[in-house]
Design a protein around this motif. Structure first.
Motif, PDB file in Angstrom:
ATOM      1  N   ILE A 147      -1.376 -20.451   3.097  1.00  0.00           N
ATOM      2  CA  ILE A 147      -0.905 -19.169   3.612  1.00  0.00           C
ATOM      3  C   ILE A 147      -1.539 -17.974   2.907  1.00  0.00           C
ATOM      4  CG2 ILE A 147       1.295 -20.183   4.327  1.00  0.00           C
ATOM      5  CD1 ILE A 147       2.587 -18.589   1.991  1.00  0.00           C
ATOM      6  N   ALA A 148      -2.239 -18.213   1.798  1.00  0.00           N
ATOM      7  CA  ALA A 148      -2.908 -17.106   1.105  1.00  0.00           C
ATOM      8  C   ALA A 148      -4.016 -17.670   0.227  1.00  0.00           C
ATOM      9  CB  ALA A 148      -1.921 -16.307   0.265  1.00  0.00           C
ATOM     10  N   GLN A 163      12.456 -13.349   4.314  1.00  0.00           N
ATOM     11  CA  GLN A 163      11.285 -12.959   5.092  1.00  0.00           C
ATOM     12  C   GLN A 163      10.124 -12.483   4.227  1.00  0.00           C
ATOM     13  OE1 GLN A 163      12.884 -10.044   7.807  1.00  0.00           O
ATOM     14  NE2 GLN A 163      13.948 -11.576   9.024  1.00  0.00           N
ATOM     15  N   GLY A 164      10.237 -12.703   2.940  1.00  0.00           N
ATOM     16  CA  GLY A 164       9.163 -12.296   2.042  1.00  0.00           C
ATOM     17  C   GLY A 164       8.991 -13.304   0.922  1.00  0.00           C
ATOM     18  N   LEU A 165       7.802 -13.338   0.351  1.00  0.00           N
ATOM     19  CA  LEU A 165       7.475 -14.210  -0.764  1.00  0.00           C
ATOM     20  C   LEU A 165       6.820 -13.363  -1.845  1.00  0.00           C
ATOM     21  CD1 LEU A 165       7.140 -17.160  -1.906  1.00  0.00           C
ATOM     22  CD2 LEU A 165       4.850 -17.126  -0.863  1.00  0.00           C
ATOM     23  N   ILE A 166       7.400 -13.366  -3.041  1.00  0.00           N
ATOM     24  CA  ILE A 166       6.815 -12.659  -4.177  1.00  0.00           C
ATOM     25  C   ILE A 166       6.005 -13.648  -4.992  1.00  0.00           C
ATOM     26  CG2 ILE A 166       7.263 -11.273  -6.233  1.00  0.00           C
ATOM     27  CD1 ILE A 166       8.097  -9.878  -3.690  1.00  0.00           C
ATOM     28  N   ARG A 187       3.689  -9.027  -2.749  1.00  0.00           N
ATOM     29  CA  ARG A 187       4.699  -9.391  -1.765  1.00  0.00           C
ATOM     30  C   ARG A 187       4.018  -9.775  -0.459  1.00  0.00           C
ATOM     31  NH1 ARG A 187       8.001  -8.123   2.497  1.00  0.00           N
ATOM     32  NH2 ARG A 187      10.234  -8.549   2.208  1.00  0.00           N
ATOM     33  N   PHE A 188       4.317 -10.992   0.020  1.00  0.00           N
ATOM     34  CA  PHE A 188       3.810 -11.463   1.297  1.00  0.00           C
ATOM     35  C   PHE A 188       4.948 -11.423   2.310  1.00  0.00           C
ATOM     36  CE2 PHE A 188       1.056 -13.325  -1.854  1.00  0.00           C
ATOM     37  CZ  PHE A 188      -0.216 -13.274  -1.281  1.00  0.00           C
ATOM     38  N   SER A 189       4.716 -10.778   3.447  1.00  0.00           N
ATOM     39  CA  SER A 189       5.680 -10.823   4.543  1.00  0.00           C
ATOM     40  C   SER A 189       5.470 -12.119   5.308  1.00  0.00           C
ATOM     41  CB  SER A 189       5.489  -9.625   5.475  1.00  0.00           C
ATOM     42  OG  SER A 189       5.734  -8.415   4.788  1.00  0.00           O
ATOM     43  N   ASP A 211       4.366 -18.316   7.819  1.00  0.00           N
ATOM     44  CA  ASP A 211       3.003 -17.867   7.548  1.00  0.00           C
ATOM     45  C   ASP A 211       3.014 -16.445   7.017  1.00  0.00           C
ATOM     46  OD1 ASP A 211       1.697 -20.211   8.409  1.00  0.00           O
ATOM     47  OD2 ASP A 211       1.853 -19.578  10.501  1.00  0.00           O
ATOM     48  N   ALA A 212       2.091 -16.138   6.131  1.00  0.00           N
ATOM     49  CA  ALA A 212       1.973 -14.794   5.579  1.00  0.00           C
ATOM     50  C   ALA A 212       1.229 -13.898   6.572  1.00  0.00           C
ATOM     51  CB  ALA A 212       1.242 -14.832   4.246  1.00  0.00           C
ATOM     52  N   VAL A 213       1.886 -12.829   6.984  1.00  0.00           N
ATOM     53  CA  VAL A 213       1.280 -11.928   7.961  1.00  0.00           C
ATOM     54  C   VAL A 213       0.864 -10.600   7.348  1.00  0.00           C
ATOM     55  CG1 VAL A 213       2.454 -12.979   9.922  1.00  0.00           C
ATOM     56  CG2 VAL A 213       3.584 -11.131   8.672  1.00  0.00           C
ATOM     57  N   GLU A 214       1.290 -10.355   6.127  1.00  0.00           N
ATOM     58  CA  GLU A 214       0.923  -9.108   5.443  1.00  0.00           C
ATOM     59  C   GLU A 214       1.052  -9.321   3.944  1.00  0.00           C
ATOM     60  OE1 GLU A 214       2.181  -4.338   5.447  1.00  0.00           O
ATOM     61  OE2 GLU A 214       3.260  -5.793   6.684  1.00  0.00           O
TER      62      GLU A 214
END
Length: 283
Positions: free
Chosen positions: A141-142, A158-161, A172-174, A180-183
């Motif tokens: 995902i990143a 809804q986020g991953l630090i 921070r990944f949205s 899946d990471a979209v931002e």
């Protein structure tokens, strides 16, 4: 904020990392350089849960009581049953072995997220982040990170630090509905400027959305607000804290693994820790 005094809870480790609590309140840590995963009971008594030569590092409990462990030397994610039986959950991506998984966490849907930094750094930022779905599918995902290390799902889910150790930043990944990471955005800088400091390592959220980040080489746990501001710097019990987890009554005690003095420290926190997918108390 009102935090208690830092006290030694357990000792006798080689390189303590990866704190995680089971549903009975026992603390499991990883001691990769000691070749084992110790269990620490509610009174601080240490025993060996299982031995491992894979260099166990980050860990997290599944809702079913199994402990998932990132093992950088073995280059895979291992699952340990409550009886101590082990199996490999994930060991490769697109036919190639991982660089060396570092830390792992679950979201409330049972999806596991883990970092895979290898030897990445600021000059060569090739570190990655992966997701393991409940059916075993592994998805990247990143990528392009300078040593992605500790990580935690945000309270909203809804986020991953992710701690990027060598830039001393949190990212921070949205996440979308599929995980899946979209931002991606820089969320916080947690460095202190201390000589010999390396950067952020493992972390834990409290129930109000404050992140508690172990700063390896900085001797502190930085408390970061929901806006990305460092609002507290708590003594960790030594210069090299590696990770943090909430446990104890009402999950209001913060436990920190610290490798300079080879100990686990603990202090009372003003808010309880975020309820996780597996661990202390019912979900």
């Amino acid at each position: 904020m009102d935090y208690g005094e830092c006290e030694v809870f357990a000792s006798g480790f080689v390189f303590p990392e990866g704190p995680a609590f089971d549903r009975e309140g026992n603390l499991y840590i990883t001691d990769g350089k000691g070749g084992r995963i110790p269990k620490v009971d509610l009174k601080g008594k240490v025993s060996t849960f299982v031995e491992s030569d894979g260099g166990p590092n980050g860990s997290a409990f599944h809702q079913n009581g199994e402990l998932y462990v990132a093992e950088p030397e073995a280059k895979h994610i291992t699952c340990v049953s409550p009886s101590g039986q082990t199996r490999v959950v994930a060991g490769e991506f697109e036919g190639e072995p991982f660089f060396g998984p570092n830390d792992i966490t679950f979201d409330l849907l049972g999806r596991a997220f883990f970092t895979d930094p290898g030897e990445s750094n600021v000059e060569d930022p090739y570190g990655r982040v992966f997701r393991i779905d409940p059916d075993g599918t592994v998805t990247r995902i990143a990528e392009g990170m300078a040593y992605p290390n500790g990580l935690a799902i945000t309270p909203c889910g809804q986020g991953l630090i992710v701690a990027e150790t060598f830039s001393e930043k949190l990212h921070r990944f949205s996440l979308d509905a599929n995980g899946d990471a979209v931002e991606r955005e820089e969320f916080a800088y947690v460095g202190t400027g201390r000589d010999g400091e390396v950067g952020p390592d493992g972390m834990a959220f409290d129930e109000d959305g404050y992140i508690h980040v172990a700063v390896f080489g900085g001797g502190i746990v930085s408390v970061v607000s929901r806006d990305g501001e460092v609002v507290e710097q708590l003594p960790a019990g030594g210069l090299r804290p590696t990770n943090a987890a909430f446990g104890g009554p009402d999950r209001k005690t913060l436990y920190v693994t610290e490798t300079e003095n080879r100990i686990v420290t603990a202090f009372l926190a003003p808010r309880g820790g975020l309820r996780l997918f597996g661990g202390v108390g019912p979900v």
